[in-house]
Design a protein around this motif. Structure first.
Motif, PDB file in Angstrom:
ATOM      1  N   TRP A 194       0.790  -1.204   0.000  1.00  0.00           N
ATOM      2  CA  TRP A 194       0.000   0.000   0.000  1.00  0.00           C
ATOM      3  C   TRP A 194       0.832   1.268   0.000  1.00  0.00           C
ATOM      4  O   TRP A 194       0.323   2.348  -0.166  1.00  0.00           O
ATOM      5  CB  TRP A 194      -0.940   0.005   1.209  1.00  0.00           C
ATOM      6  CG  TRP A 194      -1.918  -1.100   1.092  1.00  0.00           C
ATOM      7  CD1 TRP A 194      -1.934  -2.259   1.798  1.00  0.00           C
ATOM      8  CD2 TRP A 194      -3.002  -1.189   0.167  1.00  0.00           C
ATOM      9  NE1 TRP A 194      -2.969  -3.061   1.387  1.00  0.00           N
ATOM     10  CE2 TRP A 194      -3.633  -2.433   0.395  1.00  0.00           C
ATOM     11  CE3 TRP A 194      -3.510  -0.334  -0.813  1.00  0.00           C
ATOM     12  CZ2 TRP A 194      -4.748  -2.831  -0.340  1.00  0.00           C
ATOM     13  CZ3 TRP A 194      -4.615  -0.739  -1.533  1.00  0.00           C
ATOM     14  CH2 TRP A 194      -5.226  -1.976  -1.293  1.00  0.00           C
ATOM     15  N   ILE A 220      -7.558  -5.527 -16.687  1.00  0.00           N
ATOM     16  CA  ILE A 220      -9.018  -5.683 -16.626  1.00  0.00           C
ATOM     17  C   ILE A 220      -9.416  -7.043 -17.165  1.00  0.00           C
ATOM     18  O   ILE A 220     -10.308  -7.713 -16.643  1.00  0.00           O
ATOM     19  CB  ILE A 220      -9.723  -4.558 -17.416  1.00  0.00           C
ATOM     20  CG1 ILE A 220      -9.592  -3.227 -16.670  1.00  0.00           C
ATOM     21  CG2 ILE A 220     -11.199  -4.886 -17.636  1.00  0.00           C
ATOM     22  CD1 ILE A 220     -10.184  -2.042 -17.419  1.00  0.00           C
ATOM     23  N   LEU A 246     -16.868  -2.047 -11.688  1.00  0.00           N
ATOM     24  CA  LEU A 246     -15.685  -1.200 -11.784  1.00  0.00           C
ATOM     25  C   LEU A 246     -15.950   0.011 -12.666  1.00  0.00           C
ATOM     26  O   LEU A 246     -15.689   1.157 -12.289  1.00  0.00           O
ATOM     27  CB  LEU A 246     -14.559  -2.038 -12.387  1.00  0.00           C
ATOM     28  CG  LEU A 246     -13.124  -1.686 -12.117  1.00  0.00           C
ATOM     29  CD1 LEU A 246     -12.837  -1.572 -10.641  1.00  0.00           C
ATOM     30  CD2 LEU A 246     -12.231  -2.762 -12.744  1.00  0.00           C
ATOM     31  N   VAL A 298     -19.049   2.383 -11.337  1.00  0.00           N
ATOM     32  CA  VAL A 298     -18.769   3.226 -10.170  1.00  0.00           C
ATOM     33  C   VAL A 298     -17.576   4.150 -10.416  1.00  0.00           C
ATOM     34  O   VAL A 298     -17.665   5.359 -10.207  1.00  0.00           O
ATOM     35  CB  VAL A 298     -18.527   2.366  -8.909  1.00  0.00           C
ATOM     36  CG1 VAL A 298     -18.102   3.237  -7.727  1.00  0.00           C
ATOM     37  CG2 VAL A 298     -19.779   1.578  -8.549  1.00  0.00           C
ATOM     38  N   CYS A 299     -16.480   3.575 -10.876  1.00  0.00           N
ATOM     39  CA  CYS A 299     -15.246   4.373 -10.970  1.00  0.00           C
ATOM     40  C   CYS A 299     -15.198   5.278 -12.194  1.00  0.00           C
ATOM     41  O   CYS A 299     -14.510   6.293 -12.184  1.00  0.00           O
ATOM     42  CB  CYS A 299     -14.026   3.462 -10.984  1.00  0.00           C
ATOM     43  SG  CYS A 299     -13.753   2.624  -9.422  1.00  0.00           S
ATOM     44  N   SER A 320     -23.380   5.824  -7.877  1.00  0.00           N
ATOM     45  CA  SER A 320     -23.213   5.483  -6.461  1.00  0.00           C
ATOM     46  C   SER A 320     -23.313   3.966  -6.331  1.00  0.00           C
ATOM     47  O   SER A 320     -23.757   3.285  -7.265  1.00  0.00           O
ATOM     48  CB  SER A 320     -24.310   6.146  -5.625  1.00  0.00           C
ATOM     49  OG  SER A 320     -25.560   5.536  -5.924  1.00  0.00           O
ATOM     50  N   TYR A 321     -22.911   3.449  -5.155  1.00  0.00           N
ATOM     51  CA  TYR A 321     -23.029   2.007  -4.947  1.00  0.00           C
ATOM     52  C   TYR A 321     -24.482   1.567  -5.112  1.00  0.00           C
ATOM     53  O   TYR A 321     -24.775   0.526  -5.691  1.00  0.00           O
ATOM     54  CB  TYR A 321     -22.547   1.620  -3.545  1.00  0.00           C
ATOM     55  CG  TYR A 321     -21.098   1.930  -3.247  1.00  0.00           C
ATOM     56  CD1 TYR A 321     -20.628   1.904  -1.934  1.00  0.00           C
ATOM     57  CD2 TYR A 321     -20.186   2.235  -4.258  1.00  0.00           C
ATOM     58  CE1 TYR A 321     -19.299   2.173  -1.632  1.00  0.00           C
ATOM     59  CE2 TYR A 321     -18.859   2.517  -3.962  1.00  0.00           C
ATOM     60  CZ  TYR A 321     -18.422   2.488  -2.644  1.00  0.00           C
ATOM     61  OH  TYR A 321     -17.106   2.764  -2.326  1.00  0.00           O
ATOM     62  N   MET A 326     -20.147  -3.666  -3.330  1.00  0.00           N
ATOM     63  CA  MET A 326     -18.976  -3.217  -2.572  1.00  0.00           C
ATOM     64  C   MET A 326     -17.901  -4.292  -2.535  1.00  0.00           C
ATOM     65  O   MET A 326     -16.708  -4.012  -2.680  1.00  0.00           O
ATOM     66  CB  MET A 326     -19.392  -2.819  -1.166  1.00  0.00           C
ATOM     67  CG  MET A 326     -20.276  -1.593  -1.140  1.00  0.00           C
ATOM     68  SD  MET A 326     -20.803  -1.147   0.532  1.00  0.00           S
ATOM     69  CE  MET A 326     -19.231  -0.599   1.221  1.00  0.00           C
ATOM     70  N   SER A 327     -18.338  -5.514  -2.352  1.00  0.00           N
ATOM     71  CA  SER A 327     -17.376  -6.612  -2.274  1.00  0.00           C
ATOM     72  C   SER A 327     -16.635  -6.772  -3.603  1.00  0.00           C
ATOM     73  O   SER A 327     -15.405  -6.865  -3.647  1.00  0.00           O
ATOM     74  CB  SER A 327     -18.132  -7.885  -1.890  1.00  0.00           C
ATOM     75  OG  SER A 327     -17.382  -9.016  -2.222  1.00  0.00           O
ATOM     76  N   LEU A 335     -16.317  -4.600  -5.967  1.00  0.00           N
ATOM     77  CA  LEU A 335     -15.567  -3.389  -6.288  1.00  0.00           C
ATOM     78  C   LEU A 335     -14.236  -3.356  -5.550  1.00  0.00           C
ATOM     79  O   LEU A 335     -13.197  -3.050  -6.126  1.00  0.00           O
ATOM     80  CB  LEU A 335     -16.420  -2.181  -5.912  1.00  0.00           C
ATOM     81  CG  LEU A 335     -16.025  -0.817  -6.429  1.00  0.00           C
ATOM     82  CD1 LEU A 335     -15.939  -0.829  -7.945  1.00  0.00           C
ATOM     83  CD2 LEU A 335     -17.053   0.207  -5.970  1.00  0.00           C
ATOM     84  N   ALA A 336     -14.290  -3.689  -4.272  1.00  0.00           N
ATOM     85  CA  ALA A 336     -13.069  -3.654  -3.464  1.00  0.00           C
ATOM     86  C   ALA A 336     -12.067  -4.678  -3.966  1.00  0.00           C
ATOM     87  O   ALA A 336     -10.877  -4.400  -4.100  1.00  0.00           O
ATOM     88  CB  ALA A 336     -13.401  -3.895  -1.991  1.00  0.00           C
ATOM     89  N   ARG A 373     -10.570  -3.552  -7.373  1.00  0.00           N
ATOM     90  CA  ARG A 373      -9.587  -2.478  -7.288  1.00  0.00           C
ATOM     91  C   ARG A 373      -8.302  -2.945  -6.618  1.00  0.00           C
ATOM     92  O   ARG A 373      -7.203  -2.522  -6.996  1.00  0.00           O
ATOM     93  CB  ARG A 373     -10.186  -1.278  -6.562  1.00  0.00           C
ATOM     94  CG  ARG A 373     -11.130  -0.506  -7.467  1.00  0.00           C
ATOM     95  CD  ARG A 373     -12.188   0.219  -6.684  1.00  0.00           C
ATOM     96  NE  ARG A 373     -11.835   1.609  -6.449  1.00  0.00           N
ATOM     97  CZ  ARG A 373     -12.693   2.492  -5.969  1.00  0.00           C
ATOM     98  NH1 ARG A 373     -13.932   2.120  -5.654  1.00  0.00           N
ATOM     99  NH2 ARG A 373     -12.327   3.745  -5.760  1.00  0.00           N
ATOM    100  N   THR A 374      -8.442  -3.792  -5.627  1.00  0.00           N
ATOM    101  CA  THR A 374      -7.252  -4.358  -4.986  1.00  0.00           C
ATOM    102  C   THR A 374      -6.451  -5.177  -6.002  1.00  0.00           C
ATOM    103  O   THR A 374      -5.229  -5.051  -6.094  1.00  0.00           O
ATOM    104  CB  THR A 374      -7.660  -5.260  -3.813  1.00  0.00           C
ATOM    105  OG1 THR A 374      -8.497  -4.517  -2.932  1.00  0.00           O
ATOM    106  CG2 THR A 374      -6.438  -5.776  -3.074  1.00  0.00           C
ATOM    107  N   LEU A 384      -6.526  -4.907  -9.281  1.00  0.00           N
ATOM    108  CA  LEU A 384      -5.947  -3.999 -10.285  1.00  0.00           C
ATOM    109  C   LEU A 384      -4.669  -3.370  -9.762  1.00  0.00           C
ATOM    110  O   LEU A 384      -3.667  -3.274 -10.479  1.00  0.00           O
ATOM    111  CB  LEU A 384      -6.929  -2.871 -10.611  1.00  0.00           C
ATOM    112  CG  LEU A 384      -7.879  -3.063 -11.766  1.00  0.00           C
ATOM    113  CD1 LEU A 384      -8.619  -1.757 -12.026  1.00  0.00           C
ATOM    114  CD2 LEU A 384      -7.154  -3.489 -13.029  1.00  0.00           C
ATOM    115  N   HIS A 385      -4.737  -2.941  -8.525  1.00  0.00           N
ATOM    116  CA  HIS A 385      -3.556  -2.305  -7.950  1.00  0.00           C
ATOM    117  C   HIS A 385      -2.380  -3.265  -7.940  1.00  0.00           C
ATOM    118  O   HIS A 385      -1.260  -2.903  -8.301  1.00  0.00           O
ATOM    119  CB  HIS A 385      -3.846  -1.812  -6.536  1.00  0.00           C
ATOM    120  CG  HIS A 385      -2.648  -1.178  -5.893  1.00  0.00           C
ATOM    121  ND1 HIS A 385      -1.793  -1.868  -5.063  1.00  0.00           N
ATOM    122  CD2 HIS A 385      -2.130   0.058  -6.002  1.00  0.00           C
ATOM    123  CE1 HIS A 385      -0.818  -1.063  -4.671  1.00  0.00           C
ATOM    124  NE2 HIS A 385      -0.991   0.108  -5.224  1.00  0.00           N
TER     125      HIS A 385
END
Lengths: 230, 167
Positions: free
Chosen positions: B92, B109, B120, B123-124, B129-130, B145-146, B148-149, B152-153, B155-156
């Motif tokens: 992080w 992706i 993804l 929202v992004c 909104s969610y 939310m699950s 999406l998180a 993104r994790t 992807l990072h």
């Protein structure tokens, strides 16, 4: 100290946790939490920035043509659907018969068009891609403009009647005369081929590849039209 | 009126292409998907209520079409959800490489399971909104939310994790 989940931190990054003051305070004071929040924010910014150029890119002519068709038309623009995909590579399947019929179609009705010798020429001289004009019950829609290595302009277009639509390609001579072109030998490729040639969705063989030309952007095209193609 | 519907669709084309790119991870497939979605929309015009959001309706049609097609053949390098969990933990403290190319992002992706890609982009990129995303995709907000998180994790990690210094 409360343990914050990724989802909570993400919600905070996305502005969806504004009522969680404990979370906000924790993020303020803990650099590790702050860094995790920032990475959710960073992925959002990254995706947005990377995908943004599509918004300004020229829309492919076949998409415009599909939506600009008059509601009474009975025929949708031809489109070859890519066949079942293999692994990470995509290939469209072309049949020789389809390619040949497109060529024949161009040849057959072009003769008919020359009874109205200037109809096609003046349409291609003036119409922006996506716009259409009707002459004697025949609608001509310009689809794209290409320019080859020699600076010659060519335009893809579609000709529609109540009987159906066909696509064509015409190129402009220096003297300003538009004449139809049959494309050179169409690349045939199949699932088993390994040319690596990738066909964009559309009924025609890719004119840009066949002519060694590039497509103009809407702005460039508008300038050419305004300048009389000089 | 047919003309108003069509011209509003034309106005939406750039956003639809962008959404489809996020789903398919290549522009050629994206445009093919948008064309199919527009054909379906034209065929179902009578089902759309004028005055409601045409963009949401079109995103839904596009997403459903893509899910149907994608079930038919998934790319070989796409990861299952379980594999994503097993990617080495993201550092992080590390940032993204400065000059990521679009191809790299699309490649990342493409490794995400299909259900993650729509949330993804919605929202992004589309700034839903969610709750709006949950309504459009007809899933619970917790699922949004699950996914999406995790997306993104992943992807990072796929894009930045490789360059992170060792702990």
């Amino acid at each position: 100290m409360r343990h914050f989940t990724d989802e909570q931190l993400m919600a905070f990054a996305d502005g969806e946790a504004s009522t969680d003051h404990e979370l906000a305070a924790a993020v303020q004071s803990d650099p590790i939490l702050a860094a995790r929040v920032e990475h959710f924010a960073a992925t959002r910014r990254l995706l947005k920035a990377q995908l943004a150029p599509v918004l300004d890119a020229p829309v492919p002519p076949q998409l415009l043509a599909l939506l600009r068709k008059p509601a009474t038309a009975s025929v949708l623009p031809l489109r070859v659907r890519p066949a079942v995909r293999h692994a990470a590579r995509r290939r469209a399947v072309w049949s020789f018969a389809l390619a040949a019929s497109l060529l024949l179609g161009v040849g057959l009705w072009s003769g008919q068009l020359w009874r109205e010798p200037d109809a096609l020429g003046s349409a291609l001289e003036q119409l922006a891609s996506g716009d259409a004009r009707t002459v004697d019950g025949v609608e001509i829609m310009a689809l794209s403009t290409l320019v080859d290595e020699a600076g010659r302009y060519c335009r893809e277009y579609e000709r529609s009647t109540t009987a159906g639509s066909t696509r064509g390609l015409a190129c402009r001579s220096d003297a300003g005369r538009w004449s139809e072109q049959a494309l050179p030998a169409i690349a045939q490729h199949s699932e088993g081929g390994d040319s690596g040639y990738r066909q964009a969705a559309g009924a025609m063989p890719d004119a840009a590849l066949a002519l060694r030309a590039r497509r103009l952007t809407p702005d460039e095209e508008a300038q050419r039209i305004a300048a009389g193609w000089r | 009126m047919a003309d108003a519907f069509r011209s509003e669709l034309i106005t939406l084309l750039p956003r639809l292409r962008r959404f489809a790119l996020g789903l398919t991870a290549n522009q050629s497939d994206a445009d093919d998907l948008v064309q199919a979605a527009c054909e379906r929309a034209l065929g179902r015009q009578s089902q759309w209520q004028p005055g409601t959001r045409l963009d949401s309706w079109m995103f839904k049609i596009t997403q459903n079409l893509w899910i149907d097609r994608h079930r038919a053949a998934a790319p070989i390098d796409q990861m299952e959800s379980e594999q994503l969990e097993q990617l080495p933990g993201a550092d992080w403290q590390a940032g993204f490489e400065q000059h990521l190319l679009l191809d790299q992002v699309l490649g990342a992706i493409q490794k995400l399971p299909p259900p993650m890609r729509a949330v993804l982009v919605l929202v992004c990129v589309e700034d839903l909104s969610y709750r709006e995303a949950a309504e459009l995709l007809e899933v619970p907000i917790g699922t949004v939310m699950s996914r999406l998180a995790r997306a993104r994790t992943a992807l990072h990690t796929l894009l930045g994790g490789a360059h992170a210094p060792l702990h």
